[in-house]
Design a protein around this motif. Structure first.
Motif, PDB file in Angstrom:
ATOM      1  N   UNK A  61       0.797  -1.224   0.000  1.00 50.64           N
ATOM      2  CA  UNK A  61       0.000   0.000   0.000  1.00 50.64           C
ATOM      3  C   UNK A  61       0.833   1.279   0.000  1.00 50.64           C
ATOM      4  N   UNK A  62       2.143   1.157   0.203  1.00 50.62           N
ATOM      5  CA  UNK A  62       2.980   2.324   0.433  1.00 50.62           C
ATOM      6  C   UNK A  62       3.043   3.307  -0.734  1.00 50.62           C
ATOM      7  N   UNK A  63       3.436   4.531  -0.409  1.00 48.86           N
ATOM      8  CA  UNK A  63       3.489   5.614  -1.396  1.00 48.86           C
ATOM      9  C   UNK A  63       4.756   5.584  -2.246  1.00 48.86           C
ATOM     10  N   UNK A  64       5.794   4.915  -1.779  1.00 50.08           N
ATOM     11  CA  UNK A  64       7.021   4.809  -2.565  1.00 50.08           C
ATOM     12  C   UNK A  64       7.705   6.133  -2.810  1.00 50.08           C
ATOM     13  N   UNK A 111      -2.923 -12.347   0.319  1.00 53.42           N
ATOM     14  CA  UNK A 111      -3.709 -11.120   0.401  1.00 53.42           C
ATOM     15  C   UNK A 111      -2.744  -9.969   0.180  1.00 53.42           C
ATOM     16  N   UNK A 112      -3.092  -9.051  -0.679  1.00 50.79           N
ATOM     17  CA  UNK A 112      -2.242  -7.893  -0.980  1.00 50.79           C
ATOM     18  C   UNK A 112      -3.001  -6.646  -0.578  1.00 50.79           C
ATOM     19  N   UNK A 113      -2.398  -5.824   0.288  1.00 49.36           N
ATOM     20  CA  UNK A 113      -3.103  -4.586   0.656  1.00 49.36           C
ATOM     21  C   UNK A 113      -2.742  -3.475  -0.322  1.00 49.36           C
ATOM     22  N   UNK A 114      -3.705  -2.631  -0.611  1.00 51.35           N
ATOM     23  CA  UNK A 114      -3.586  -1.630  -1.671  1.00 51.35           C
ATOM     24  C   UNK A 114      -4.027  -0.262  -1.166  1.00 51.35           C
ATOM     25  N   UNK A 115      -3.325   0.771  -1.651  1.00 53.31           N
ATOM     26  CA  UNK A 115      -3.758   2.145  -1.407  1.00 53.31           C
ATOM     27  C   UNK A 115      -3.337   3.035  -2.579  1.00 53.31           C
ATOM     28  N   UNK A 116      -2.028   3.160  -2.797  1.00 55.73           N
ATOM     29  CA  UNK A 116      -1.499   4.091  -3.794  1.00 55.73           C
ATOM     30  C   UNK A 116      -1.479   3.438  -5.185  1.00 55.73           C
ATOM     31  N   UNK A 117      -2.082   4.100  -6.165  1.00 54.46           N
ATOM     32  CA  UNK A 117      -2.134   3.611  -7.551  1.00 54.46           C
ATOM     33  C   UNK A 117      -2.421   2.110  -7.591  1.00 54.46           C
ATOM     34  N   UNK A 138       7.053  -7.668   3.110  1.00 51.88           N
ATOM     35  CA  UNK A 138       7.097  -6.309   2.576  1.00 51.88           C
ATOM     36  C   UNK A 138       7.087  -6.355   1.052  1.00 51.88           C
ATOM     37  N   UNK A 139       6.353  -5.460   0.452  1.00 50.57           N
ATOM     38  CA  UNK A 139       6.237  -5.441  -1.003  1.00 50.57           C
ATOM     39  C   UNK A 139       7.351  -4.711  -1.706  1.00 50.57           C
ATOM     40  N   UNK A 140       8.425  -4.358  -0.992  1.00 47.19           N
ATOM     41  CA  UNK A 140       9.524  -3.626  -1.643  1.00 47.19           C
ATOM     42  C   UNK A 140      10.878  -4.280  -1.419  1.00 47.19           C
ATOM     43  N   UNK A 141      10.889  -5.561  -1.038  1.00 43.88           N
ATOM     44  CA  UNK A 141      12.165  -6.265  -0.896  1.00 43.88           C
ATOM     45  C   UNK A 141      12.075  -7.638  -1.548  1.00 43.88           C
TER      46      UNK A 141
END
Length: 243
Positions: A8-11, A50-56, A106-109
């Protein structure tokens, strides 16, 4: 086994790449980061995600879909109108996940961690959370977990001199749903620096670490992304769980 992938992070540190694409959807050596994570999890028999979503969010759903082409089932936890953080996100997703014990990634590693070893370490203890750790060899870049010889995490150090001798969290953990139920659903909350620190104070031994020599690749900044993509290009398509 089931996993929650935090996507969900903004990156913000990865701009301008994330101006048009959520970080987990950014290609790493030709394949979206989130797909590489899903492929790695599937290789370790974790096939319910399960994948959480927020940004784009559409940029993630477009590349991942229902996960069937990766031999996983993918469902989504939508965080709107605000992002809920590393503890608030899992709290919101509990009803979707629907089990008492699950993995958070974490979705960024990227890592080649042996997931089964992490799961086994968690199940041998009475911990609420077991963090996948490696020795922190870059204390000026990364903060770390402070841990006793028996694997009990007693606190977290910020990057810098206080992080020397600590252990770096590589973005995977095994957790009990109970750890998050004390939080109000839909309210922002962090894990490290928030909920986990409170659990350490209230229930010593509830946060533990599993230490290995697993490799990990950080996609935190544009420089990290370029370096990781170049390395994966060199490793070619036959490299382990990311092929």
């Amino acid at each position: 086994m089931q996993a929650l992938v935090l996507a969900a992070g903004l990156g913000t540190r990865l701009r301008p790449l994330t101006d048009v694409c959520a970080k987990p959807a950014i290609p790493v050596a030709g394949e979206a980061l989130i797909r590489r994570i899903a492929r790695w999890l599937a290789a370790h028999d974790v096939n319910d995600l399960v994948v959480n979503l927020h940004y784009l969010p559409h940029t993630i759903t477009a590349v991942l879909g229902d996960g069937s082409d990766l031999s996983v089932r993918v469902r989504y936890s939508w965080e709107q109108p605000r992002i809920l953080g590393s503890a608030g996100g899992p709290r919101l997703a509990l009803d979707i996940i629907g089990v008492d014990t699950f993995i958070i990634v974490n979705g960024d590693t990227l890592t080649d961690l042996n997931v089964r070893a992490l799961v086994d370490a968690h199940r041998r203890s009475d911990a609420l959370v077991t963090l996948a750790l490696v020795p922190n060899r870059e204390a000026e870049k990364y903060g770390g977990a402070i841990m006793t010889d028996d694997g009990t995490v007693t606190g977290f150090a910020a990057r810098g001199p206080s992080a020397k001798g600590s252990y770096h969290f590589i973005g995977a953990q095994m957790v009990q749903a109970e750890a998050f139920r004390q939080l109000a659903a839909g309210q922002p909350a962090t894990s490290i620096g928030g909920l986990y620190d409170a659990l350490i104070a209230a229930r010593p031994g509830s946060i533990r670490g599993y230490v290995s020599d697993a490799a990990f690749w950080d996609i935190g900044t544009a420089e990290d992304h370029a370096r990781t993509s170049a390395e994966f290009e060199k490793l070619e398509k036959g490299y382990g769980p990311f092929s």
